[in-house]
Design an enzyme around this catalytic site. Sequence first.
Site, PDB file in Angstrom:
ATOM      1  N   HIS A   1       4.058   2.917  -4.921  1.00  0.00           N
ATOM      2  CA  HIS A   1       3.575   1.548  -5.191  1.00  0.00           C
ATOM      3  C   HIS A   1       4.811   0.647  -5.271  1.00  0.00           C
ATOM      4  O   HIS A   1       5.684   0.737  -4.413  1.00  0.00           O
ATOM      5  CB  HIS A   1       2.738   1.565  -6.483  1.00  0.00           C
ATOM      6  CG  HIS A   1       1.720   0.474  -6.573  1.00  0.00           C
ATOM      7  ND1 HIS A   1       2.019  -0.778  -7.058  1.00  0.00           N
ATOM      8  CD2 HIS A   1       0.406   0.433  -6.254  1.00  0.00           C
ATOM      9  CE1 HIS A   1       0.936  -1.539  -7.025  1.00  0.00           C
ATOM     10  NE2 HIS A   1      -0.069  -0.834  -6.536  1.00  0.00           N
TER      11      HIS A   1
ATOM     12  N   ASN B   1      -1.968  -2.467   1.600  1.00  0.00           N
ATOM     13  CA  ASN B   1      -0.869  -3.331   1.147  1.00  0.00           C
ATOM     14  C   ASN B   1       0.394  -3.248   1.984  1.00  0.00           C
ATOM     15  O   ASN B   1       1.392  -3.875   1.652  1.00  0.00           O
ATOM     16  CB  ASN B   1      -0.517  -2.989  -0.305  1.00  0.00           C
ATOM     17  CG  ASN B   1      -1.561  -3.513  -1.279  1.00  0.00           C
ATOM     18  OD1 ASN B   1      -2.462  -4.251  -0.876  1.00  0.00           O
ATOM     19  ND2 ASN B   1      -1.440  -3.147  -2.537  1.00  0.00           N
TER      20      ASN B   1
ATOM     21  N   ASP C   1     -13.652  -7.821  -4.495  1.00  0.00           N
ATOM     22  CA  ASP C   1     -12.322  -7.266  -4.749  1.00  0.00           C
ATOM     23  C   ASP C   1     -12.400  -6.214  -5.855  1.00  0.00           C
ATOM     24  O   ASP C   1     -11.798  -5.140  -5.770  1.00  0.00           O
ATOM     25  CB  ASP C   1     -11.382  -8.406  -5.151  1.00  0.00           C
ATOM     26  CG  ASP C   1      -9.958  -7.929  -5.326  1.00  0.00           C
ATOM     27  OD1 ASP C   1      -9.518  -7.108  -4.505  1.00  0.00           O
ATOM     28  OD2 ASP C   1      -9.294  -8.367  -6.278  1.00  0.00           O
TER      29      ASP C   1
ATOM     30  N   TRP D   1      -5.114   1.940 -15.508  1.00  0.00           N
ATOM     31  CA  TRP D   1      -4.947   1.364 -14.166  1.00  0.00           C
ATOM     32  C   TRP D   1      -4.875   2.488 -13.142  1.00  0.00           C
ATOM     33  O   TRP D   1      -5.660   2.572 -12.207  1.00  0.00           O
ATOM     34  CB  TRP D   1      -3.685   0.488 -14.103  1.00  0.00           C
ATOM     35  CG  TRP D   1      -3.363   0.083 -12.694  1.00  0.00           C
ATOM     36  CD1 TRP D   1      -4.004  -0.873 -11.962  1.00  0.00           C
ATOM     37  CD2 TRP D   1      -2.365   0.637 -11.835  1.00  0.00           C
ATOM     38  NE1 TRP D   1      -3.459  -0.945 -10.687  1.00  0.00           N
ATOM     39  CE2 TRP D   1      -2.449  -0.025 -10.586  1.00  0.00           C
ATOM     40  CE3 TRP D   1      -1.403   1.641 -11.998  1.00  0.00           C
ATOM     41  CZ2 TRP D   1      -1.608   0.272  -9.518  1.00  0.00           C
ATOM     42  CZ3 TRP D   1      -0.574   1.931 -10.933  1.00  0.00           C
ATOM     43  CH2 TRP D   1      -0.681   1.250  -9.712  1.00  0.00           C
TER      44      TRP D   1
ATOM     45  N   ARG E   1      -2.213  -7.021 -14.956  1.00  0.00           N
ATOM     46  CA  ARG E   1      -3.579  -6.818 -14.488  1.00  0.00           C
ATOM     47  C   ARG E   1      -4.557  -7.594 -15.381  1.00  0.00           C
ATOM     48  O   ARG E   1      -4.188  -8.041 -16.461  1.00  0.00           O
ATOM     49  CB  ARG E   1      -3.959  -5.325 -14.531  1.00  0.00           C
ATOM     50  CG  ARG E   1      -3.314  -4.496 -13.423  1.00  0.00           C
ATOM     51  CD  ARG E   1      -3.857  -4.881 -12.056  1.00  0.00           C
ATOM     52  NE  ARG E   1      -3.238  -4.162 -10.941  1.00  0.00           N
ATOM     53  CZ  ARG E   1      -2.183  -4.554 -10.228  1.00  0.00           C
ATOM     54  NH1 ARG E   1      -1.552  -5.668 -10.540  1.00  0.00           N
ATOM     55  NH2 ARG E   1      -1.737  -3.854  -9.206  1.00  0.00           N
TER      56      ARG E   1
ATOM     57  N   GLU F   1      -4.273 -10.816   3.190  1.00  0.00           N
ATOM     58  CA  GLU F   1      -4.368 -11.195   1.785  1.00  0.00           C
ATOM     59  C   GLU F   1      -3.056 -11.863   1.386  1.00  0.00           C
ATOM     60  O   GLU F   1      -3.019 -12.846   0.667  1.00  0.00           O
ATOM     61  CB  GLU F   1      -4.612  -9.947   0.932  1.00  0.00           C
ATOM     62  CG  GLU F   1      -4.690 -10.212  -0.557  1.00  0.00           C
ATOM     63  CD  GLU F   1      -4.762  -8.921  -1.359  1.00  0.00           C
ATOM     64  OE1 GLU F   1      -5.867  -8.494  -1.693  1.00  0.00           O
ATOM     65  OE2 GLU F   1      -3.706  -8.332  -1.649  1.00  0.00           O
TER      66      GLU F   1
ATOM     67  N   SER G   1      -1.037   2.836   0.425  1.00  0.00           N
ATOM     68  CA  SER G   1      -1.893   3.865   1.014  1.00  0.00           C
ATOM     69  C   SER G   1      -1.462   4.213   2.438  1.00  0.00           C
ATOM     70  O   SER G   1      -1.174   5.380   2.756  1.00  0.00           O
ATOM     71  CB  SER G   1      -3.353   3.404   0.992  1.00  0.00           C
ATOM     72  OG  SER G   1      -3.503   2.174   1.684  1.00  0.00           O
TER      73      SER G   1
HETATM   74  C1  LIG Z   1      -4.624   1.867  -9.199  1.00  0.00           C
HETATM   75  C2  LIG Z   1      -4.019   1.876  -7.864  1.00  0.00           C
HETATM   76  C3  LIG Z   1      -4.319   0.861  -6.987  1.00  0.00           C
HETATM   77  C4  LIG Z   1      -3.804   0.874  -5.705  1.00  0.00           C
HETATM   78  N1  LIG Z   1      -4.141  -0.137  -4.853  1.00  0.00           N
HETATM   79  C5  LIG Z   1      -3.728  -0.094  -3.574  1.00  0.00           C
HETATM   80  C6  LIG Z   1      -4.158  -1.086  -2.646  1.00  0.00           C
HETATM   81  O1  LIG Z   1      -4.880  -2.013  -2.986  1.00  0.00           O
HETATM   82  N2  LIG Z   1      -3.739  -0.964  -1.356  1.00  0.00           N
HETATM   83  C7  LIG Z   1      -2.947   0.068  -0.938  1.00  0.00           C
HETATM   84  O2  LIG Z   1      -2.635   0.128   0.261  1.00  0.00           O
HETATM   85  N3  LIG Z   1      -2.516   1.004  -1.804  1.00  0.00           N
HETATM   86  C8  LIG Z   1      -2.874   0.952  -3.105  1.00  0.00           C
HETATM   87  N4  LIG Z   1      -2.452   1.903  -3.993  1.00  0.00           N
HETATM   88  C9  LIG Z   1      -1.457   2.893  -3.556  1.00  0.00           C
HETATM   89  C10 LIG Z   1      -2.024   4.171  -2.963  1.00  0.00           C
HETATM   90  O3  LIG Z   1      -3.178   4.535  -3.603  1.00  0.00           O
HETATM   91  C11 LIG Z   1      -0.964   5.255  -3.089  1.00  0.00           C
HETATM   92  O4  LIG Z   1       0.230   4.762  -2.544  1.00  0.00           O
HETATM   93  C12 LIG Z   1      -1.306   6.545  -2.383  1.00  0.00           C
HETATM   94  O5  LIG Z   1      -2.558   7.015  -2.758  1.00  0.00           O
HETATM   95  C13 LIG Z   1      -0.235   7.597  -2.674  1.00  0.00           C
HETATM   96  O6  LIG Z   1      -0.519   8.758  -1.934  1.00  0.00           O
HETATM   97  P1  LIG Z   1      -0.164  10.212  -2.504  1.00  0.00           P
HETATM   98  O7  LIG Z   1      -0.606  11.183  -1.483  1.00  0.00           O
HETATM   99  O8  LIG Z   1       1.224  10.250  -2.993  1.00  0.00           O
HETATM  100  O9  LIG Z   1      -1.077  10.356  -3.816  1.00  0.00           O
HETATM  101  P2  LIG Z   1      -2.671  10.454  -3.917  1.00  0.00           P
HETATM  102  O10 LIG Z   1      -3.326   9.708  -2.828  1.00  0.00           O
HETATM  103  O11 LIG Z   1      -3.005  10.082  -5.313  1.00  0.00           O
HETATM  104  O12 LIG Z   1      -2.975  11.998  -3.687  1.00  0.00           O
HETATM  105  C14 LIG Z   1      -2.546  13.025  -4.547  1.00  0.00           C
HETATM  106  C15 LIG Z   1      -3.480  14.218  -4.335  1.00  0.00           C
HETATM  107  O13 LIG Z   1      -2.946  15.387  -4.926  1.00  0.00           O
HETATM  108  C16 LIG Z   1      -3.984  16.072  -5.628  1.00  0.00           C
HETATM  109  N5  LIG Z   1      -3.314  16.853  -6.677  1.00  0.00           N
HETATM  110  C17 LIG Z   1      -2.634  16.369  -7.731  1.00  0.00           C
HETATM  111  N6  LIG Z   1      -2.130  17.381  -8.446  1.00  0.00           N
HETATM  112  C18 LIG Z   1      -2.490  18.522  -7.838  1.00  0.00           C
HETATM  113  C19 LIG Z   1      -2.251  19.894  -8.133  1.00  0.00           C
HETATM  114  N7  LIG Z   1      -1.521  20.279  -9.180  1.00  0.00           N
HETATM  115  N8  LIG Z   1      -2.796  20.821  -7.304  1.00  0.00           N
HETATM  116  C20 LIG Z   1      -3.531  20.439  -6.215  1.00  0.00           C
HETATM  117  N9  LIG Z   1      -3.779  19.161  -5.906  1.00  0.00           N
HETATM  118  C21 LIG Z   1      -3.247  18.199  -6.702  1.00  0.00           C
HETATM  119  C22 LIG Z   1      -4.845  14.948  -6.156  1.00  0.00           C
HETATM  120  O14 LIG Z   1      -6.119  15.371  -6.550  1.00  0.00           O
HETATM  121  C23 LIG Z   1      -4.853  14.004  -4.973  1.00  0.00           C
HETATM  122  O15 LIG Z   1      -5.846  14.311  -4.044  1.00  0.00           O
HETATM  123  C24 LIG Z   1      -2.939   1.912  -5.300  1.00  0.00           C
HETATM  124  C25 LIG Z   1      -2.604   2.925  -6.196  1.00  0.00           C
HETATM  125  C26 LIG Z   1      -3.131   2.910  -7.469  1.00  0.00           C
HETATM  126  C27 LIG Z   1      -2.756   4.010  -8.409  1.00  0.00           C
END
Ligand SMILES: Cc1cc2nc3c(=O)[nH]c(=O)nc-3n(C[C@H](O)[C@H](O)[C@H](O)COP(=O)(O)OP(=O)(O)OC[C@H]3O[C@@H](n4cnc5c(N)ncnc54)[C@H](O)[C@@H]3O)c2cc1C
Length: 617
Positions: free
Chosen positions: A371, A59, A334, A215, A246, A124, A418
């Site tokens: 997000h 995204n 999708d 979600w 959604r 998209e 992501s």
């Molecule tokens: C439903 C949904 C749909 C999405 N759709 C899109 C999309 O279509 N396109 C796009 O580009 N982005 C999308 N996103 C956004 C994207 O997924 C997030 O922006 C991204 O994953 C955030 O990265 P992060 O590292 O902060 O969290 P995450 O990727 O969630 O990683 C967090 C990690 O920390 C670990 N963790 C958590 N707590 C602990 C703990 N206490 N001890 C050890 N490990 C821990 C978890 O297991 C996980 O592996 C979406 C997000 C969601 C929720």
Amino acid sequence: MARRTKFVDSDILIIGGGFGGCGATYESRYWGRDLKIVLVEKANIERSGAVAQGLSAINCYMGMQWGENQPEDFVRYARGDLMGLVREDLVYDIARHVDSTVHMFEEWGLPILKNPETGRYLREGKWQIMIHGESYKPIVAEAARKSATEVYNRIMVTHLLMDSKRPNRIAGAVGFDVRNGDFYVFRAKAVIVGAGGGSHIYRPRSVGEGMGRTWYAPWSTASAYGLVIPTGAKMTQMENKIVLTRFKDGYGPVGAWFLLLKAHATNAAGEFYEKDRYPEIKARVGHYVDIQPMPTCLRNHAMLEEIKAGKGPIYMHTQKVLDTKEKEEIGWEDFLDMTIGQAVVWAAQNIDPKEKPSELITSEPYIMGSHATCSGAWASGPEDCAPADYQWGYNRMTTVEGLFGAGDTIGGSAHKFSAGSFVEGRLAAKAAVRYVMDHKAEPPRVDDEHIKRLQEVVFKPMENYRVGRNEIVAGTVAPSYITPLQGIQRLEKIMDEYVGGYSMFYVTSDALLNRGLEHLEMLTADFEHIGAEDLHQLQRAWELQHRILTAESVTMHTLFRQETRWPGYYYRADHPKLDDAEWHVFTGSQYDSKTGEWKMSKLPVHRIVEGFELLRT
Ligand SMILES: Cc1cc2nc3c(=O)[nH]c(=O)nc-3n(C[C@H](O)[C@H](O)[C@H](O)COP(=O)(O)OP(=O)(O)OC[C@H]3O[C@@H](n4cnc5c(N)ncnc54)[C@H](O)[C@@H]3O)c2cc1C
């Protein structure tokens, strides 16, 4: 039972192997060839975090190589969508680096769809590109695995460790192995938290067994905030919770339908309600309603008003756009790429999307920083473009020395998604390596007594159960402990009813918030008596603790911001309008874990990218 304690020393400790954590691990190795880089994850990085089950689109992609968008355009977009309040330095920093990260993903094997006419990535929408993303997470995890000195999977991190001599300096983290119960002490010179945002803080619309189908992934337990807040790091925008429109009951994404397939949503009578609601929204939020595209929260708001007026169900007219085999495939894929449950809902409810429209609804609120909203830690910005107020040394370092963050952890910069979260991990890691090099002479010190006390605290829920189970009166009911499930259900109910959940149409007020805080205080007190019958429940207990603290922070911030800036995300009934004169600011908080007190503050909003006349007040 005697437990083994394992000590792991590192230069850089990365907590959470999701998108932020994997980016941080990869980049730490690039700049820190000889450093010891340790990644710790509560699940298994191959399939963990919000992207565990795959995605169908990236995204956040500028397309600078084809002149599609520039980082400045992205800043204007994010600023508009958040009704004026984003850390432009952080958003800009991600936007200028995100394309090269996406190109790396493609080199690593991620299939990105191409537009057959132009040869460019298939768009998209203006910022989104389509991917075959079922294996997105394993592809990205492989890069982290190859970069880390050691990866510790299945370790639930419960607390961060502070330096015993310098109160505002990070020193590591502790946690336990969810499979064998070993206690882990990670000592590190710098820590990067990428532990993700929070679901199940608010009561979900789904009930019973379906509660796992929210979600946001149910395993995203707000550890990014639950770990960072107790260190006293400054947090920002915790009131900026996200509510998503959604597909009903399966939480299927709407982006490809609205943007790529150009489907429309109407009320039950087939009316396009958004434009009819324009005058009312303008009266609430003024010129912000004229931002193009209309801010996400305002689109939610229009839909909610329609539902309240009894004009629902709201329908997405899939049947009007699936006129070719190719489009039909895109529609199904999708969901199959990222939300298989929605395809199951279609099958279960006899919905052929070529024939029938599908219902839309708003979700319960979630807390996240990557997000469309931007809750998280207040972080230092990039040297070359962050104003002085936003800079204290190292990019993406929180107000705690040596403590960095990425993805959902870092506040003020929405729309990373992501690829942007991975980029932020890279940016944080580059700065963390420099921090470690600059502070070679001052390694962190950890107090053994403190570690012993923490070990007792971490395993106390099992002790509570061991003793309390002797008093079980019926089934699983015991007078002297609560279970993690009872705790989470209570938390969800409190947040839903007092802090603007779906059953209240997202409405709250000073009186409701203060009563909610009283309930949260009692829940916090009862957490001392939580019982965990096994290691799985022990993990649930600590996940709950992270959620409760996050919930308290959300409530404090919501109380502090006396306006309704984002109708559709939440409403302060006692301050129903947007108030730029008083509240064109970020909210800030610092928690004192010794006293349990919160210090609230207003933090300045600086404009670094010009343009967008509509926002002049
Ligand atoms: C439903 C949904 C749909 C999405 N759709 C899109 C999309 O279509 N396109 C796009 O580009 N982005 C999308 N996103 C956004 C994207 O997924 C997030 O922006 C991204 O994953 C955030 O990265 P992060 O590292 O902060 O969290 P995450 O990727 O969630 O990683 C967090 C990690 O920390 C670990 N963790 C958590 N707590 C602990 C703990 N206490 N001890 C050890 N490990 C821990 C978890 O297991 C996980 O592996 C979406 C997000 C969601 C929720």
